[in-house]
Design a protein around this motif. Structure first.
Motif, PDB file in Angstrom:
ATOM      1  N   UNK A  29      30.738  33.492  33.618  1.00  0.00           N
ATOM      2  CA  UNK A  29      32.012  33.185  34.125  1.00  0.00           C
ATOM      3  C   UNK A  29      31.806  32.318  35.361  1.00  0.00           C
ATOM      4  N   UNK A  30      30.547  31.742  35.448  1.00  0.00           N
ATOM      5  CA  UNK A  30      30.353  30.820  36.433  1.00  0.00           C
ATOM      6  C   UNK A  30      29.946  29.593  35.986  1.00  0.00           C
TER       7      UNK A  30
ATOM      8  N   UNK B 140      39.513  36.748  43.156  1.00  0.00           N
ATOM      9  CA  UNK B 140      38.314  36.050  42.367  1.00  0.00           C
ATOM     10  C   UNK B 140      37.917  34.556  42.696  1.00  0.00           C
ATOM     11  N   UNK B 141      36.685  34.315  42.560  1.00  0.00           N
ATOM     12  CA  UNK B 141      36.132  33.099  42.758  1.00  0.00           C
ATOM     13  C   UNK B 141      35.090  33.004  41.826  1.00  0.00           C
TER      14      UNK B 141
ATOM     15  N   UNK C 229      38.128  28.403  47.538  1.00  0.00           N
ATOM     16  CA  UNK C 229      38.494  28.482  46.432  1.00  0.00           C
ATOM     17  C   UNK C 229      38.728  30.104  45.727  1.00  0.00           C
ATOM     18  N   UNK C 230      39.010  30.905  46.674  1.00  0.00           N
ATOM     19  CA  UNK C 230      39.286  32.156  46.019  1.00  0.00           C
ATOM     20  C   UNK C 230      40.807  32.013  45.846  1.00  0.00           C
ATOM     21  N   UNK C 231      41.244  33.066  44.615  1.00  0.00           N
ATOM     22  CA  UNK C 231      42.378  32.800  44.094  1.00  0.00           C
ATOM     23  C   UNK C 231      42.857  34.429  44.082  1.00  0.00           C
TER      24      UNK C 231
ATOM     25  N   UNK D  54      40.106  43.867  55.680  1.00  0.00           N
ATOM     26  CA  UNK D  54      39.016  44.707  55.090  1.00  0.00           C
ATOM     27  C   UNK D  54      38.899  44.024  53.717  1.00  0.00           C
ATOM     28  N   UNK D  55      37.604  43.766  53.338  1.00  0.00           N
ATOM     29  CA  UNK D  55      37.063  43.255  52.448  1.00  0.00           C
ATOM     30  C   UNK D  55      35.896  43.760  51.695  1.00  0.00           C
ATOM     31  N   UNK D  56      35.920  44.262  50.299  1.00  0.00           N
ATOM     32  CA  UNK D  56      34.616  44.610  49.713  1.00  0.00           C
ATOM     33  C   UNK D  56      34.519  44.086  48.293  1.00  0.00           C
ATOM     34  N   UNK D  57      33.072  43.659  47.982  1.00  0.00           N
ATOM     35  CA  UNK D  57      33.161  43.174  46.829  1.00  0.00           C
ATOM     36  C   UNK D  57      33.258  44.384  45.768  1.00  0.00           C
ATOM     37  N   UNK D  58      33.867  44.036  44.554  1.00  0.00           N
ATOM     38  CA  UNK D  58      34.406  45.211  43.847  1.00  0.00           C
ATOM     39  C   UNK D  58      33.238  46.042  43.334  1.00  0.00           C
TER      40      UNK D  58
END
Length: 375
Positions: free
Chosen positions: A152-153, A211-212, A186-188, A236-240
């Protein structure tokens, strides 16, 4: 009275310098996966505009440690925040111990590349492969881990992917129409959950999946929303977290938020005032026609230092025209000192009511720093 000197004394002392990152990371239990990005400038400006130039804005909440994601476990208060406890699975096939440097793989997975340690905190990135699938994992610290499927990258290698992740941080704001906007990098936004915290205007909240380049984060953005857009009180942010959903994560944040916003635990600002003075004894009286005394109490319980060297003290709830304020008044060395407190509304409609004077005193006593300000 020298109000400039009083204002300077009222500004809290700067916090101690941040400790060395290596010391924080060495035992693998010193950083939290959830990142609170305090963005108080917009809120502070709005409050200052209401109460006047020179007001001192006290940030919302005491320094409460954020709750961890559901996939963490706390073993003791002195080990807070705990290390992320994400079970090995095909969704999360790599584990890494920052303290020992040991990498563990889930059955059937093979390590095919590694980058790091990347800094003094032993951050590490690993590529793992099983069959035709390759996963990239970036262990930034013990509680902040980014996962993605390599397909996906657009990165040509693990090293290129790591550099890309580290260079593209997440930030957010309200746009002029009141919508969430993830700024730059680039975050969507791929999904939004409106007002999960149940706030009432002018407060608001929004949960979102962003996502990015195959990396997914969950965010909870909330605060006092400016009418014309702009930054709010925090993100507040957390990687899934593999194996969990954003709904499960948000449920923890909602429970934490309700505990954090107990009565009197919202933003307030302070400024000197000449709207009130002492009458006979410790009675507070208005010195301006537009000021009305709603209720008052003598000798409020606001800590020993506030009253040290004073001949009388009092707290009162007043109205200044259509606006409600709280005041603290004391007489020290023959001089009356009065301070006006503007308290923002509670974020939830059901919690919006005037603070009792006991709650007001407890709020000030809890959140003003001894050794500065009114002390």
């Amino acid at each position: 009275m020298d109000w400039q000197e009083t204002l300077e004394r009222a500004i809290p002392q700067p916090p101690p310098a941040h400790p060395d990152p290596a010391a924080l990371l060495a035992d693998g239990k010193k950083l939290v996966r959830r990142r609170r990005l305090a963005v108080v400038a917009g809120t502070a400006a709005a409050v200052a505009a209401v109460v006047g130039i020179g007001a001192i804005v006290v940030p919302s909440r005491d320094s409460a440690t954020p709750n961890p994601p559901i996939a963490t476990q706390s073993t003791a208060e002195d080990e807070w925040p705990p290390e992320a406890d994400i079970p090995l699975s095909d969704l999360a096939p790599v584990a890494y111990d920052h303290g020992t440097g040991e990498v563990t793989l889930y059955r059937g997975w093979k390590e095919t590349d590694q980058v790091g340690p990347l800094d003094s905190g032993n951050a590490l990135a690993v590529a793992a492969t099983k069959g035709n699938r390759t996963v990239y994992v970036h262990f930034m610290n013990p509680t902040e881990i980014a996962y993605t499927d390599a397909s996906r990258t657009s990165a040509t290698s693990l090293r290129a992917w790591v550099d890309d992740v580290r260079a593209h941080h997440l930030s957010a704001t309200w746009n002029a129409g009141g919508k969430l906007r993830v700024k730059q990098n680039g975050w969507e936004i791929v999904r939004e959950i409106p007002n999960p915290l149940g706030y009432a205007a002018p407060w608001d909240s929004v949960g979102a999946v962003v996502e990015r380049e195959g990396v997914e984060q969950w965010i909870l953005y909330s605060g006092n929303r400016p009418k014309d857009g702009g930054e709010s009180s925090g993100l507040d942010a957390v990687y899934a977290i593999p194996g969990q959903t954003i709904e499960e994560w948000l449920a923890v944040q909602v429970a934490t938020d309700r505990k954090d916003y107990r009565p009197g635990n919202v933003d307030f600002s302070i400024e000197p005032t000449e709207a009130v003075e002492f009458g006979s004894g410790s009675e507070v009286v208005s010195s301006e026609d537009r000021v009305k005394i709603v209720e008052q109490v003598a000798d409020p319980d606001i800590g020993h230092s506030f009253a040290t060297g004073t001949s009388r003290t009092a707290a009162a709830r007043i109205t200044v025209g259509s606006k409600e304020r709280y005041v603290l008044v004391r007489e020290k060395d023959g001089v009356t000192q009065a301070y006006s407190f503007s308290v923002l509304p509670a974020p939830r409609a059901e919690d919006r009511r005037p603070l009792t004077l006991d709650e007001f005193a407890e709020m000030v006593d809890r959140r003003m720093t001894p050794g500065s300000g009114l002390w």
